[in-house]
Design a protein around this motif. Sequence first.
Motif, short mmCIF file in Angstrom:
data_model
loop_
_atom_site.label_atom_id
_atom_site.label_comp_id
_atom_site.label_asym_id
_atom_site.label_seq_id
_atom_site.Cartn_x
_atom_site.Cartn_y
_atom_site.Cartn_z
N ASP A 177 12.57 2.13 -23.07
CA ASP A 177 13.08 1.04 -22.25
C ASP A 177 12.38 0.94 -20.91
OD1 ASP A 177 14.95 0.22 -24.13
OD2 ASP A 177 16.52 1.56 -23.37
N MET A 178 11.53 1.92 -20.62
CA MET A 178 10.82 1.89 -19.34
C MET A 178 9.68 0.87 -19.40
SD MET A 178 10.64 5.81 -17.92
CE MET A 178 10.70 5.26 -16.20
N THR A 179 9.25 0.45 -18.23
CA THR A 179 8.15 -0.50 -18.15
C THR A 179 7.32 -0.21 -16.91
OG1 THR A 179 7.56 -2.86 -18.15
CG2 THR A 179 9.47 -2.20 -16.85
N ALA A 180 6.04 -0.54 -16.96
CA ALA A 180 5.16 -0.36 -15.81
C ALA A 180 5.13 -1.63 -14.98
CB ALA A 180 3.75 0.00 -16.27
N VAL A 181 5.18 -1.47 -13.68
CA VAL A 181 5.19 -2.61 -12.76
C VAL A 181 4.11 -2.39 -11.71
CG1 VAL A 181 6.53 -3.90 -11.06
CG2 VAL A 181 7.65 -2.98 -13.10
N ALA A 182 3.30 -3.42 -11.47
CA ALA A 182 2.25 -3.34 -10.45
C ALA A 182 2.73 -3.96 -9.15
CB ALA A 182 0.99 -4.06 -10.93
N MET A 183 2.26 -3.41 -8.05
CA MET A 183 2.53 -3.96 -6.73
C MET A 183 1.20 -4.14 -6.01
SD MET A 183 5.67 -1.37 -5.73
CE MET A 183 5.90 -2.06 -4.08
N LYS A 184 1.10 -5.23 -5.26
CA LYS A 184 -0.09 -5.47 -4.42
C LYS A 184 0.38 -5.80 -3.01
CE LYS A 184 -3.27 -6.86 -8.05
NZ LYS A 184 -4.27 -7.84 -8.52
N ASN A 185 -0.47 -5.44 -2.05
CA ASN A 185 -0.12 -5.61 -0.64
C ASN A 185 1.18 -4.89 -0.30
OD1 ASN A 185 -2.38 -7.38 -0.10
ND2 ASN A 185 -1.25 -8.99 -1.17
N ALA A 186 1.45 -3.80 -0.99
CA ALA A 186 2.65 -3.01 -0.72
C ALA A 186 2.52 -2.33 0.64
CB ALA A 186 2.85 -1.97 -1.81
N GLN A 187 3.63 -2.16 1.30
CA GLN A 187 3.66 -1.49 2.59
C GLN A 187 3.96 0.00 2.39
OE1 GLN A 187 2.75 -3.15 5.49
NE2 GLN A 187 2.25 -4.63 3.88
N PRO A 188 3.41 0.87 3.23
CA PRO A 188 3.64 2.31 3.06
C PRO A 188 5.11 2.69 2.99
CG PRO A 188 1.87 1.94 4.64
CD PRO A 188 2.44 0.58 4.31
N GLU A 189 5.95 2.05 3.80
CA GLU A 189 7.36 2.40 3.79
C GLU A 189 8.00 2.14 2.42
OE1 GLU A 189 8.98 4.05 5.98
OE2 GLU A 189 7.29 4.10 7.38
N GLU A 190 7.49 1.13 1.69
CA GLU A 190 7.99 0.88 0.34
C GLU A 190 7.69 2.07 -0.57
OE1 GLU A 190 7.53 -3.36 -1.17
OE2 GLU A 190 6.00 -3.32 0.40
N LEU A 191 6.50 2.63 -0.40
CA LEU A 191 6.11 3.79 -1.20
C LEU A 191 6.96 5.00 -0.85
CD1 LEU A 191 3.73 1.85 -1.66
CD2 LEU A 191 2.20 3.83 -1.55
N TYR A 192 7.23 5.20 0.44
CA TYR A 192 8.03 6.35 0.85
C TYR A 192 9.46 6.22 0.34
CZ TYR A 192 4.01 6.71 4.02
OH TYR A 192 2.74 6.77 4.54
N ASP A 193 9.97 5.00 0.31
CA ASP A 193 11.31 4.79 -0.26
C ASP A 193 11.34 5.17 -1.74
OD1 ASP A 193 12.31 3.91 2.14
OD2 ASP A 193 12.14 1.78 1.66
N LEU A 194 10.27 4.84 -2.46
CA LEU A 194 10.19 5.20 -3.88
C LEU A 194 10.17 6.71 -4.05
CD1 LEU A 194 7.62 2.50 -5.03
CD2 LEU A 194 9.97 2.70 -5.85
N ILE A 195 9.43 7.40 -3.22
CA ILE A 195 9.39 8.86 -3.29
C ILE A 195 10.78 9.44 -3.03
CG2 ILE A 195 8.42 10.95 -2.25
CD1 ILE A 195 6.45 9.37 -3.97
#
Length: 295
Positions: free
Chosen positions: A194-212
């Motif tokens: 049920d998982m899926t891969a999602v691409a992001m472009k022009n992502a901001q660093p804080e978005e990545l840190y939230d994911l971590i």
Amino acid sequence: MKKITAIILAVVVLIGGFGAGNAYRSICKAEAVTQDSTESDVEKEVIYNSDDQQGEKAGSYEVTEMESETQSETVAVGLESTQISAEVKKSNSATQLTDFDIIEQYPELPTGCEITALTMVMNYYGYQVNKVTMALDYMPKVQAEFYRSEDGRLMGPDLENFFVGDPTEETGYICGTGAIVTAANAYLTDVGSDMTAVAMKNAQPEELYDLIDQGTPVVIWCTINMEDRAETDSWYREDGTYMEWSTNDHGAVLIGYDEDTVTVADPIYSRITVSRVQFEKIFAERGGQCVILTE
């Protein structure tokens, strides 16, 4: 006759370009192999200092002890037939995914860094697939063929949605998020996930840190060892979209951060730590591109 001469010159230039890139990647691999790998009772990391420059190598390394004053929290990730627990160390200003296995791209995939990074993430979620299977059976690929248009522009393949060349060869190029999303979703469909891969472009660093913080590793588009990006080469694809690449373009996985640094699972250098300033600069230069797996 002039058109044929122009085509030959273009091909020579391109061959020279990725030849230099292959040499650069080979040097990086040699440096990684010769690094001290002695184990001790204290977990250690490589710290990359981008301010120091010596010759062609923009950076130096020092070994430091990891911060240990963190609280452990277990994040459970559920799959249809598998359930794993990812160990996440958190403090007020830092998060590290400590239970993350690193896969090297060499020797099988000398230019397959992006698909190797994806394979690390898929294994993190419990999918027992190897990098070569992902590269050869699931990642879309296209030959590196170029020509000059009537208006003189260099035309070439779709670098975003395909890996250009052969990832098992030193002469391979790179690929964009489209190719990695296609590979991931094709595999996930085959195994009934049920998982899926999602691409992001022009992502901001804080978005990545939230994911971590949520226990989600992020496949990132960066440079080898997070060094400043080398001079770029480019061409246009059939629809007029501009394609750009550099000899030290790279793919890796973001797996941690704190107030000053980020931790990256690297297909060449294993686990590295770089300054947030340098990471955020390089990530922005690569278009803020990344891929995650989500339910």
